[in-house]
Write a protein that holds these residues in place. Structure first.
Motif, PDB file in Angstrom:
ATOM      1  N   ARG A 237       0.832  -1.210   0.000  1.00 24.93           N
ATOM      2  CA  ARG A 237       0.000   0.000   0.000  1.00 24.93           C
ATOM      3  C   ARG A 237       0.866   1.259   0.000  1.00 24.93           C
ATOM      4  N   ASP A 238       1.925   1.248   0.802  1.00 21.12           N
ATOM      5  CA  ASP A 238       2.847   2.389   0.824  1.00 21.12           C
ATOM      6  C   ASP A 238       3.515   2.574  -0.528  1.00 21.12           C
ATOM      7  N   ARG A 239       3.954   1.461  -1.111  1.00 23.24           N
ATOM      8  CA  ARG A 239       4.603   1.557  -2.426  1.00 23.24           C
ATOM      9  C   ARG A 239       3.657   2.150  -3.460  1.00 23.24           C
ATOM     10  N   ASN A 240       2.412   1.679  -3.464  1.00 28.77           N
ATOM     11  CA  ASN A 240       1.446   2.187  -4.439  1.00 28.77           C
ATOM     12  C   ASN A 240       1.161   3.672  -4.219  1.00 28.77           C
ATOM     13  N   TYR A 241       1.105   4.079  -2.950  1.00 32.88           N
ATOM     14  CA  TYR A 241       0.864   5.495  -2.643  1.00 32.88           C
ATOM     15  C   TYR A 241       2.020   6.367  -3.133  1.00 32.88           C
ATOM     16  N   LEU A 242       3.251   5.948  -2.849  1.00 30.28           N
ATOM     17  CA  LEU A 242       4.414   6.725  -3.279  1.00 30.28           C
ATOM     18  C   LEU A 242       4.525   6.743  -4.799  1.00 30.28           C
ATOM     19  N   GLU A 243       4.197   5.637  -5.433  1.00 30.36           N
ATOM     20  CA  GLU A 243       4.220   5.578  -6.890  1.00 30.36           C
ATOM     21  C   GLU A 243       3.187   6.548  -7.474  1.00 30.36           C
ATOM     22  N   GLN A 244       2.022   6.603  -6.854  1.00 31.90           N
ATOM     23  CA  GLN A 244       0.983   7.531  -7.303  1.00 31.90           C
ATOM     24  C   GLN A 244       1.436   8.975  -7.154  1.00 31.90           C
ATOM     25  N   GLU A 245       2.089   9.282  -6.036  1.00 36.11           N
ATOM     26  CA  GLU A 245       2.587  10.635  -5.819  1.00 36.11           C
ATOM     27  C   GLU A 245       3.653  10.997  -6.857  1.00 36.11           C
ATOM     28  N   TRP A 246       4.535  10.049  -7.156  1.00 34.42           N
ATOM     29  CA  TRP A 246       5.568  10.314  -8.148  1.00 34.42           C
ATOM     30  C   TRP A 246       4.946  10.539  -9.525  1.00 34.42           C
ATOM     31  N   SER A 247       3.938   9.747  -9.865  1.00 35.26           N
ATOM     32  CA  SER A 247       3.287   9.851 -11.172  1.00 35.26           C
ATOM     33  C   SER A 247       2.528  11.166 -11.333  1.00 35.26           C
ATOM     34  N   SER A 248       2.199  11.799 -10.214  1.00 32.67           N
ATOM     35  CA  SER A 248       1.481  13.073 -10.274  1.00 32.67           C
ATOM     36  C   SER A 248       2.347  14.180 -10.863  1.00 32.67           C
ATOM     37  N   GLY A 249       3.657  13.959 -10.884  1.00 33.29           N
ATOM     38  CA  GLY A 249       4.581  14.970 -11.386  1.00 33.29           C
ATOM     39  C   GLY A 249       5.089  15.919 -10.320  1.00 33.29           C
ATOM     40  N   LYS A 250       4.473  15.866  -9.125  1.00 37.73           N
ATOM     41  CA  LYS A 250       4.895  16.749  -8.041  1.00 37.73           C
ATOM     42  C   LYS A 250       4.997  15.981  -6.734  1.00 37.73           C
ATOM     43  N   PRO A 251       5.835  14.961  -6.688  1.00 34.78           N
ATOM     44  CA  PRO A 251       5.990  14.215  -5.428  1.00 34.78           C
ATOM     45  C   PRO A 251       6.559  15.135  -4.368  1.00 34.78           C
ATOM     46  N   PRO A 252       5.954  15.177  -3.189  1.00 33.74           N
ATOM     47  CA  PRO A 252       6.363  16.174  -2.179  1.00 33.74           C
ATOM     48  C   PRO A 252       7.788  16.011  -1.678  1.00 33.74           C
ATOM     49  N   TRP A 253       8.378  14.830  -1.784  1.00 34.99           N
ATOM     50  CA  TRP A 253       9.745  14.665  -1.304  1.00 34.99           C
ATOM     51  C   TRP A 253      10.795  15.048  -2.346  1.00 34.99           C
ATOM     52  N   ARG A 254      10.391  15.340  -3.563  1.00 36.15           N
ATOM     53  CA  ARG A 254      11.370  15.688  -4.604  1.00 36.15           C
ATOM     54  C   ARG A 254      11.781  17.142  -4.430  1.00 36.15           C
ATOM     55  N   VAL A 255      12.729  17.360  -3.529  1.00 38.15           N
ATOM     56  CA  VAL A 255      13.221  18.716  -3.274  1.00 38.15           C
ATOM     57  C   VAL A 255      14.260  19.125  -4.312  1.00 38.15           C
ATOM     58  N   TRP A 256      14.800  18.175  -5.057  1.00 37.49           N
ATOM     59  CA  TRP A 256      15.834  18.480  -6.049  1.00 37.49           C
ATOM     60  C   TRP A 256      15.217  18.929  -7.361  1.00 37.49           C
TER      61      TRP A 256
END
Length: 256
Positions: A237-256
């Motif tokens: 479930r965590d993996r799917n959530y993080l994958e969804q966030e990444w696919s959104s184009g604006k994952p909140p942890w992508r500070v770079w």
């Protein structure tokens, strides 16, 4: 500052993935979560990593052994036994991979790499299975300012289920998945003095129990409060959530 990453656990709650690779190598957006964690530190200028290997550690070794090719456009001239690099985007990382044992506990893994950080004024420590939009530079400054041996990041995890507020048997209100459960927990991003190694007895020592408890009792532990995004990779479930966030184009942890 050197960054120690604990990447040797078996990840039994993510068995669907970890039967063939260690949990830090589970991919989010086509890249291992270990890569995402290193990118966070690298954004703040910390590029010297010590990765504590254990379960299926060879997978991590093979990833970095071939990292340059993973991150480059190349042409292989087979007959000439030659590789031509057209474009490369590899990060300026120095990565030391240390086999710390398949069943070694978290404290024991730290103890096994202390020779790599013993001459540093402080070093960072984190787990290889969680991401956040944490300001690493601010945490380091916080650590230097308070002058204690250890800093732990305190976070409030999102609650997975709705909350019912009751008065006796009367339901006062219902909140659908509140942002947090009101309690602070260990967020896994530490800044430590090498002297904490003296608190680790051996391979069976669990960092989060004896050593951290001793640091707290001796007033040598401070909490860097992080109110932003934080999320672990523990389950499918965590993996799917993080994958969804990444696919959104604006994952909140992508500070770079």
């Amino acid at each position: 500052m050197k960054v120690v990453i604990l990447a040797g656990g078996m990840g039994t709650r993510l068995a669907e993935e970890t039967q063939v690779r260690p949990k830090p190598m589970v991919e989010i957006g086509g890249r291992p979560i270990l890569w995402h964690i290193m990118k966070i530190y690298s954004w703040y200028g910390f590029n010297d990593f010590i990765v504590c290997l254990g379960y299926k550690g060879y997978v991590i070794k093979e990833f970095f052994a071939n990292y340059f090719m993973h991150m480059s456009d190349v042409t292989f001239h087979v007959a000439e036994n030659r590789m031509e690099v057209h474009r490369q985007t590899a990060e300026p990382w120095r990565v030391t991979l240390v086999d710390t044992g398949d069943v070694t506990q978290t404290g024991g893994r730290i103890r096994r790499v202390m020779d790599y950080v013993k001459n540093e004024p402080y070093f960072a420590l984190t787990y290889g299975d969680g991401v956040a939009d944490i300001d690493i530079a601010a945490e380091v400054n916080f650590h230097k300012t308070h002058g204690r041996k250890a800093t732990v990041t305190a976070v409030r995890p999102a609650r997975r289920f709705g909350a019912i507020v009751v008065d006796g048997d009367r339901v006062r209100s219902f909140r659908e998945k509140p942002d947090d459960d009101g309690g602070w927990i260990n967020g896994g991003f530490f800044v430590l003095s090498p002297s904490v190694g003296e608190l680790i007895a051996g391979d069976d020592t669990i960092w989060e129990r004896g050593p951290m408890e001793q640091l707290a009792q001796s007033d040598e532990l401070r909490a860097f409060v992080h109110r932003g995004f934080w999320h672990p990779l523990d389950t499918v479930r965590d993996r799917n959530y993080l994958e969804q966030e990444w696919s959104s184009g604006k994952p909140p942890w992508r500070v770079w």
